[in-house]
Design an enzyme around this catalytic site. Sequence first.
Site, mmCIF file in Angstrom:
data_model
loop_
_atom_site.group_PDB
_atom_site.id
_atom_site.type_symbol
_atom_site.label_atom_id
_atom_site.label_comp_id
_atom_site.label_asym_id
_atom_site.label_seq_id
_atom_site.Cartn_x
_atom_site.Cartn_y
_atom_site.Cartn_z
ATOM 1 N N CYS A 1 -4.382 -10.332 1.344
ATOM 2 C CA CYS A 1 -3.575 -11.301 0.616
ATOM 3 C C CYS A 1 -4.149 -11.496 -0.780
ATOM 4 O O CYS A 1 -5.313 -11.216 -1.028
ATOM 5 C CB CYS A 1 -3.589 -12.622 1.356
ATOM 6 S SG CYS A 1 -3.189 -12.451 3.095
ATOM 7 N N ARG B 1 -1.106 -6.975 -3.467
ATOM 8 C CA ARG B 1 -2.021 -7.160 -2.330
ATOM 9 C C ARG B 1 -1.289 -7.566 -1.054
ATOM 10 O O ARG B 1 -1.829 -7.430 0.040
ATOM 11 C CB ARG B 1 -3.059 -8.228 -2.660
ATOM 12 C CG ARG B 1 -4.085 -7.765 -3.665
ATOM 13 C CD ARG B 1 -5.171 -8.796 -3.804
ATOM 14 N NE ARG B 1 -5.973 -8.894 -2.605
ATOM 15 C CZ ARG B 1 -7.203 -8.459 -2.488
ATOM 16 N NH1 ARG B 1 -7.776 -7.848 -3.492
ATOM 17 N NH2 ARG B 1 -7.872 -8.616 -1.374
ATOM 18 N N TRP C 1 -0.008 -11.171 3.232
ATOM 19 C CA TRP C 1 0.273 -10.002 4.073
ATOM 20 C C TRP C 1 0.008 -10.491 5.488
ATOM 21 O O TRP C 1 -1.136 -10.761 5.856
ATOM 22 C CB TRP C 1 -0.656 -8.854 3.702
ATOM 23 C CG TRP C 1 -0.303 -7.565 4.380
ATOM 24 C CD1 TRP C 1 0.580 -6.625 3.926
ATOM 25 C CD2 TRP C 1 -0.805 -7.089 5.626
ATOM 26 N NE1 TRP C 1 0.657 -5.596 4.829
ATOM 27 C CE2 TRP C 1 -0.179 -5.842 5.880
ATOM 28 C CE3 TRP C 1 -1.702 -7.572 6.559
ATOM 29 C CZ2 TRP C 1 -0.431 -5.091 7.020
ATOM 30 C CZ3 TRP C 1 -1.968 -6.822 7.701
ATOM 31 C CH2 TRP C 1 -1.334 -5.590 7.913
ATOM 32 N N ASN D 1 -7.657 -15.458 3.222
ATOM 33 C CA ASN D 1 -7.494 -14.025 3.407
ATOM 34 C C ASN D 1 -8.480 -13.620 4.494
ATOM 35 O O ASN D 1 -9.670 -13.913 4.385
ATOM 36 C CB ASN D 1 -7.816 -13.313 2.082
ATOM 37 C CG ASN D 1 -7.581 -11.824 2.162
ATOM 38 O OD1 ASN D 1 -6.968 -11.338 3.109
ATOM 39 N ND2 ASN D 1 -8.072 -11.104 1.185
ATOM 40 N N GLY D 2 -8.000 -12.965 5.555
ATOM 41 C CA GLY D 2 -8.891 -12.590 6.651
ATOM 42 C C GLY D 2 -8.255 -12.963 7.969
ATOM 43 O O GLY D 2 -7.079 -13.341 8.016
ATOM 44 N N GLU E 1 -1.347 14.334 2.760
ATOM 45 C CA GLU E 1 -1.114 13.336 1.715
ATOM 46 C C GLU E 1 0.364 13.324 1.302
ATOM 47 O O GLU E 1 0.941 12.256 1.078
ATOM 48 C CB GLU E 1 -2.034 13.632 0.517
ATOM 49 C CG GLU E 1 -1.835 12.755 -0.702
ATOM 50 C CD GLU E 1 -2.020 11.262 -0.454
ATOM 51 O OE1 GLU E 1 -2.506 10.870 0.618
ATOM 52 O OE2 GLU E 1 -1.628 10.478 -1.346
ATOM 53 N N LYS F 1 2.595 10.017 1.515
ATOM 54 C CA LYS F 1 3.288 9.434 0.353
ATOM 55 C C LYS F 1 4.761 9.230 0.647
ATOM 56 O O LYS F 1 5.337 8.196 0.341
ATOM 57 C CB LYS F 1 3.196 10.359 -0.867
ATOM 58 C CG LYS F 1 2.057 10.310 -1.813
ATOM 59 C CD LYS F 1 1.789 9.095 -2.602
ATOM 60 C CE LYS F 1 1.040 8.038 -1.849
ATOM 61 N NZ LYS F 1 -0.367 8.074 -1.773
ATOM 62 N N GLU G 1 5.233 6.351 3.098
ATOM 63 C CA GLU G 1 4.923 5.059 2.487
ATOM 64 C C GLU G 1 6.060 4.549 1.617
ATOM 65 O O GLU G 1 6.415 3.388 1.695
ATOM 66 C CB GLU G 1 3.675 5.188 1.594
ATOM 67 C CG GLU G 1 2.367 5.219 2.317
ATOM 68 C CD GLU G 1 1.192 5.338 1.361
ATOM 69 O OE1 GLU G 1 0.264 4.546 1.478
ATOM 70 O OE2 GLU G 1 1.211 6.216 0.473
ATOM 71 N N HIS H 1 2.100 25.509 17.552
ATOM 72 C CA HIS H 1 1.643 24.796 18.751
ATOM 73 C C HIS H 1 2.416 23.497 18.952
ATOM 74 O O HIS H 1 1.867 22.534 19.481
ATOM 75 C CB HIS H 1 0.144 24.527 18.645
ATOM 76 C CG HIS H 1 -0.640 25.793 18.523
ATOM 77 N ND1 HIS H 1 -0.995 26.555 19.612
ATOM 78 C CD2 HIS H 1 -1.067 26.454 17.427
ATOM 79 C CE1 HIS H 1 -1.642 27.637 19.187
ATOM 80 N NE2 HIS H 1 -1.697 27.597 17.865
ATOM 81 N N LYS I 1 -2.024 -3.040 -0.825
ATOM 82 C CA LYS I 1 -2.891 -2.165 -1.626
ATOM 83 C C LYS I 1 -4.319 -2.152 -1.093
ATOM 84 O O LYS I 1 -4.999 -1.149 -1.106
ATOM 85 C CB LYS I 1 -2.865 -2.656 -3.073
ATOM 86 C CG LYS I 1 -3.672 -1.827 -4.033
ATOM 87 C CD LYS I 1 -2.861 -0.668 -4.533
ATOM 88 C CE LYS I 1 -3.682 0.308 -5.326
ATOM 89 N NZ LYS I 1 -3.100 1.643 -5.218
#
Length: 613
Positions: A2, A27, A75, A101-102, A486, A490, A493, A509, A608
């Site tokens: 957050c 965030r 968040w 935050n936590g 990656e 991307k 996301e 496979h 982020k």
Amino acid sequence: MCGIVGYVGEREAAPILLDGLARLEYRGYDSVGIAVLEENGRISIHKRVGKLDRLTSRLSGATPSGHQGIGHTRWATHGKPSDINAHPHTDCSGDVVVIHNGIVENHQELKEQLLAAGHKFTSETDTEVIAHLVEDRLAEENDLHQALEQTVQILAGAHAILVMSKNEPGTIVAARAGNAGGVVVGYGHGETYLASDLPALLPHTRRVVFLENGDVVRVTAGRAVYRNTGRAVEKTPQQIAYDPVSAAKGSFKHFMQKEIAEQPEAILNTLRGRALFSEARVELEDLKLSPSQLEAIKRVVLVGMGTSLHAAMIGRQYIERIAGIPAEVENASEMRYREAIIGSDTLFVSLTQSGETVDTLAAMEMAKEKGCLQVVVCNVVGSEATRVADGAIYTRCGPEIGVASTKTYVAAISALYMLACYLGQQRGIVDRERIGGLLSPLARLPYAAGEVVHRSGEYERLAHKFYRCEDFLFLGRGLQYPVAMEGALKLKEVSYIHAEGYPAGEMKHGPIALIDREMPVVALVPQDVLREKMMSNIEQVKAREGIVISVATEGDEEVAGRSDHVMYVPKISDLLAPVLTSISLQLLAYHIAVRRGCDVDQPRNLAKTVTVE
Ligand code: G6P
């Protein structure tokens, strides 16, 4: 995860808090809220599910008036995103307000005790227990600083907390316990700021103190008093060099687009003063590793999460191929819970653009206990990871605001390339001639990266053809395998398309069963030692009527002949080709997401900086 802000001074607090939250929204953006202590002694709280603009449009200019306040962009961890679960939270009387935050890991137990003692809860969050605990402590102590200090001791987990009480006007207290993200105190003239992250402070001040684990601070206008485990501690503010202009979007539509475009410069800044091209040497002065420490290294272990893990996977191959040291790579969230056999002969290299990712920090703590020598590749000066490690290689990208990492990733790959050269050079394994040979393509890398970026329009056209697809497969071999991972990440996301990255050899496979005319296969086929193997994989996809989009080296007509679409990247060494193919896949993901109307800078459910498990 957050974003947290606080202000106490002579100016109106609300505009400062809202501006700070706008700078920290990357965030977390499930809900947002502010609390301002008004002149009449009342605490005015405004909170709203969704992004900041929903709150600001509801306030429509009628912001609460007062000279101190706290703000939060969330968040969600405990309790779904809703108006009620948005921070700030209050105690029973509404006199105490808290943002956090936590995760309060023992919140269930604490909540039961508080309910039994007569406290009334209004939200489903774990954070609300903090407000009630502070309320209880205040009844005994009547000192907010001490009340928070005592409360933090009861909380299990890692936390960054800000508290304000209407009974202590002119004061905000803040605590940091563990690695739930930082708290930074910013010193102005007759005013003090608090934030989870520097971007919220930098328009106002560059004189800052980062709270350490266990610190609890009382801030008043222009002053801050620190305590840690019951004792007063002195702190000297440090001056931060940082360019707030680079945190603005400028003429770009999105931060992700801007940050993709900034990659040539990000690479250049990372190389500057370190890759000494004319001398054929690499200097990593900030590392400060002694010859005996370098000599003792028998293996290298690299860790990271998300995009940073993919950079680490590429780095592993650099360390092996350039420095000739056995290297392994692991997801930090797995490593931290494993009985890993590492020790004083292990160089532990962590990749984290934020320097705050909770799992990466935990893996670093474990490595520290086991006596490893540690290096971190990081973008944020002064972040927690840089304080745990013995040495840091900063990626010097400036702030990265887009939630999906782009420029910090390519800069991290460049940093790892230099680290591998440096280790080889300092250990006497790589001679000057070879370093010269390794550095000469590196000198061309920013320019070559720029060439890929300039072809953005081609990706826009490609996106137009494929944006309706619901599945993608990305295939690569060797150094292109992490790039395939990656590329898939991307795309997931930012566009919410299901995508998988696989080593191309693994295709037979399982993934081959999925191939049909609906699922594009992105094949990474630069002209490297594994090109012919990739060509066979393309044939296998085509034989099953799959659609192939290839990323190939400029001029490679053969790939174009066998693929449905080809995107070219400039010729560069095998070792550095992952940088160019990665940029190509960033552009593909970006344009597909834009075409699908997605929020590319703040994709749903992501954050982020991931400071909770
Ligand atoms: C989040 C971000 C990713 C990032 C990852 C690791 O998931 O959205 O872009 O790669 O965290 O972050 P770090 O700061 O450790 O590199």
